[in-house]
Design a protein around this motif. Structure first.
Motif, PDB file in Angstrom:
ATOM      1  N   PRO A  45      -9.468 -83.862 -68.373  1.00  0.00           N
ATOM      2  CA  PRO A  45      -8.798 -84.331 -67.157  1.00  0.00           C
ATOM      3  C   PRO A  45      -9.063 -83.411 -65.973  1.00  0.00           C
ATOM      4  O   PRO A  45      -9.252 -82.207 -66.136  1.00  0.00           O
ATOM      5  CB  PRO A  45      -7.305 -84.282 -67.530  1.00  0.00           C
ATOM      6  N   SER A  46      -9.086 -83.998 -64.808  1.00  0.00           N
ATOM      7  CA  SER A  46      -9.220 -83.224 -63.573  1.00  0.00           C
ATOM      8  C   SER A  46      -8.687 -84.055 -62.423  1.00  0.00           C
ATOM      9  O   SER A  46      -8.963 -85.250 -62.343  1.00  0.00           O
ATOM     10  CB  SER A  46     -10.687 -82.884 -63.310  1.00  0.00           C
ATOM     11  N   THR A  47      -7.952 -83.440 -61.565  1.00  0.00           N
ATOM     12  CA  THR A  47      -7.545 -84.094 -60.317  1.00  0.00           C
ATOM     13  C   THR A  47      -8.295 -83.447 -59.158  1.00  0.00           C
ATOM     14  O   THR A  47      -9.098 -84.089 -58.472  1.00  0.00           O
ATOM     15  CB  THR A  47      -6.015 -83.942 -60.104  1.00  0.00           C
ATOM     16  N   ARG A  48      -8.062 -82.143 -58.961  1.00  0.00           N
ATOM     17  CA  ARG A  48      -8.571 -81.454 -57.782  1.00  0.00           C
ATOM     18  C   ARG A  48     -10.101 -81.366 -57.744  1.00  0.00           C
ATOM     19  O   ARG A  48     -10.728 -81.677 -56.737  1.00  0.00           O
ATOM     20  CB  ARG A  48      -7.978 -80.035 -57.716  1.00  0.00           C
ATOM     21  N   THR A  49     -10.702 -80.966 -58.847  1.00  0.00           N
ATOM     22  CA  THR A  49     -12.153 -80.737 -58.830  1.00  0.00           C
ATOM     23  C   THR A  49     -12.894 -82.072 -58.706  1.00  0.00           C
ATOM     24  O   THR A  49     -13.840 -82.201 -57.925  1.00  0.00           O
ATOM     25  CB  THR A  49     -12.566 -80.010 -60.124  1.00  0.00           C
ATOM     26  N   ARG A  99     -17.614 -81.416 -66.412  1.00  0.00           N
ATOM     27  CA  ARG A  99     -16.530 -80.663 -67.064  1.00  0.00           C
ATOM     28  C   ARG A  99     -16.462 -81.100 -68.519  1.00  0.00           C
ATOM     29  O   ARG A  99     -16.509 -82.286 -68.837  1.00  0.00           O
ATOM     30  CB  ARG A  99     -15.185 -80.938 -66.395  1.00  0.00           C
ATOM     31  N   HIS A 127     -15.355 -71.444 -64.350  1.00  0.00           N
ATOM     32  CA  HIS A 127     -15.050 -72.509 -63.378  1.00  0.00           C
ATOM     33  C   HIS A 127     -15.499 -71.981 -62.014  1.00  0.00           C
ATOM     34  O   HIS A 127     -14.691 -71.628 -61.156  1.00  0.00           O
ATOM     35  CB  HIS A 127     -13.548 -72.793 -63.408  1.00  0.00           C
ATOM     36  N   GLN A 130     -14.151 -73.225 -58.643  1.00  0.00           N
ATOM     37  CA  GLN A 130     -12.749 -72.847 -58.414  1.00  0.00           C
ATOM     38  C   GLN A 130     -12.673 -71.437 -57.835  1.00  0.00           C
ATOM     39  O   GLN A 130     -11.876 -71.164 -56.938  1.00  0.00           O
ATOM     40  CB  GLN A 130     -11.957 -72.932 -59.725  1.00  0.00           C
ATOM     41  N   PRO A 254      -4.724 -72.032 -59.113  1.00  0.00           N
ATOM     42  CA  PRO A 254      -5.736 -73.089 -59.174  1.00  0.00           C
ATOM     43  C   PRO A 254      -5.106 -74.466 -59.420  1.00  0.00           C
ATOM     44  O   PRO A 254      -5.731 -75.477 -59.148  1.00  0.00           O
ATOM     45  CB  PRO A 254      -6.629 -72.667 -60.350  1.00  0.00           C
ATOM     46  N   LEU A 255      -3.885 -74.494 -59.952  1.00  0.00           N
ATOM     47  CA  LEU A 255      -3.208 -75.734 -60.329  1.00  0.00           C
ATOM     48  C   LEU A 255      -4.020 -76.452 -61.421  1.00  0.00           C
ATOM     49  O   LEU A 255      -5.221 -76.173 -61.535  1.00  0.00           O
ATOM     50  CB  LEU A 255      -2.970 -76.631 -59.118  1.00  0.00           C
ATOM     51  N   PRO A 256      -3.477 -77.316 -62.228  1.00  0.00           N
ATOM     52  CA  PRO A 256      -2.090 -77.771 -62.135  1.00  0.00           C
ATOM     53  C   PRO A 256      -1.124 -76.708 -62.635  1.00  0.00           C
ATOM     54  O   PRO A 256      -1.511 -75.781 -63.335  1.00  0.00           O
ATOM     55  CB  PRO A 256      -2.073 -78.989 -63.064  1.00  0.00           C
TER      56      PRO A 256
HETATM   57  N1   CP Z   1      -8.000 -76.249 -60.632  1.00  0.00           N
HETATM   58  C1   CP Z   1      -8.551 -77.297 -61.261  1.00  0.00           C
HETATM   59  O1   CP Z   1      -9.624 -77.192 -61.885  1.00  0.00           O
HETATM   60  O2   CP Z   1      -7.828 -78.440 -61.166  1.00  0.00           O
HETATM   61  P1   CP Z   1      -8.230 -79.811 -61.847  1.00  0.00           P
HETATM   62  O3   CP Z   1      -8.136 -79.607 -63.347  1.00  0.00           O
HETATM   63  O4   CP Z   1      -7.227 -80.809 -61.367  1.00  0.00           O
HETATM   64  O5   CP Z   1      -9.623 -80.153 -61.460  1.00  0.00           O
END
Ligand code: CP
Length: 297
Positions: A45-49, A99, A127, A130, A254-256
């Motif tokens: 899963p990824s939101t930001r990247t 990823r 990463h 990031q 870096p979140l989440p």
């Molecule tokens: N920081 C980061 O990699 O966030 P995601 O997992 O949402 O991509």
């Protein structure tokens, strides 16, 4: 063909160049024209990247293509190997952003790929983009990284912490304070092989005098990663805990997050993790541009 596997593939000169380009995109709102078809291959899963790269590709006049499944339609029954999938998909795009949770998958995919590949997080390895986002946030908040007292706290076995720690070698911070629960430290080879100076290791969350408080996150779930509620609370940032911090400290993550940073801190002027996330867009556009330049584009 050059891939971006590790933050060490970039080096200081190019790293600073990427950050400078990101700042120009941020200030002007103008992006380079790349017209890339960018394959987003996210098997975790990824939101930001994922969204950062998708949005960057679009703003650079290109198009993101999501690779969301490894399987053929039901009835065809066979599962395709990642090498075959990557071989075929990358024959039709300009860049792949990958990823994967398997430590060996990036190398396998990169060997099969017909276009440059960007590591968007490989298991607990690295990463790199990031780390660039993190440095961009530090520079935006503090100007120069040199001389800063920077605390990295939480699970320092995480890929984001690894890449940021390596990227800090480009600078000369006044202190890099590593704070982690037992068993969640920086891997010894990374620590011992680093040229970072002024590294201290602290068994508690000690915020005093820090210019930058980087919360690397805490492992979620059960099994080996399990941390008790008491441990989690010991390593989480709360309003009360932040009273120990400088009034001009910068809080990044870096979140989440789950509970690593209490939501009550979101409106604290020192909390910059959402801006850090938002501005990942500019950094990822600069990464796409740099990847094109080093690959003869
Ligand atoms: N920081 C980061 O990699 O966030 P995601 O997992 O949402 O991509």
């Amino acid at each position: 063909m050059q891939n971006l596997t590790s933050i060490r593939d970039i080096g200081r000169k190019h790293g600073l160049g990427i950050l400078d380009r990101a700042e120009i995109f941020r200030q002007t709102g103008r992006f380079p024209t790349l017209r890339h078809a960018v394959l987003l291959a996210f098997f975790q899963p990824s939101t930001r990247t994922r969204i950062g790269f998708a949005s960057a590709a679009i703003r650079c006049g290109g198009v993101p293509i999501d690779l969301s499944a490894l399987r053929f339609e039901p009835g065809m029954s066979k599962e395709e190997s990642i090498s075959d999938t990557v071989r075929c998909a990358t024959g039709q795009v300009d860049m792949m952003v990958l990823r994967h949770g398997d430590p060996s998958a990036f190398e396998a995919a990169a060997s099969a790929a017909q276009c440059p590949v960007v590591n968007a997080g490989n298991a607990s390895g690295e990463h790199p983009t990031q780390a660039l986002v993190d440095l961009f946030a530090i520079q935006r908040g503090k100007g120069d990284v040199d001389g800063l007292r920077i605390g990295l706290a939480g699970d320092l076995g995480s890929r984001a912490a690894h890449s940021l720690f390596s990227a800090l070698e480009w600078f000369d911070p006044g202190e890099i304070r590593l704070m982690h629960p037992a068993g969640k430290g920086m891997p010894p080879d990374l620590l011992n092989g680093s040229t970072n100076r002024n590294v201290t290791i602290c068994p508690d969350l000690n915020l005093s005098d820090l210019d930058v408080i980087y919360i690397a996150g805490l492992p979620a779930g059960t099994g080996e990663a399990f941390l008790s509620e008491t441990e989690r609370s010991k390593w989480s940032l709360s309003k009360a805990r932040m009273e120990e911090a400088r009034s001009d400290a910068l809080v990044l993550c870096p979140l989440p997050r789950i509970d690593e940073i209490h939501a009550e801190l979101d409106n604290d002027p020192r909390s910059c993790y959402f801006r850090q996330s938002d501005e990942g867009l500019f950094v990822r556009a600069a990464v796409l541009e740099w990847m094109q330049s080093i690959n003869g584009g």
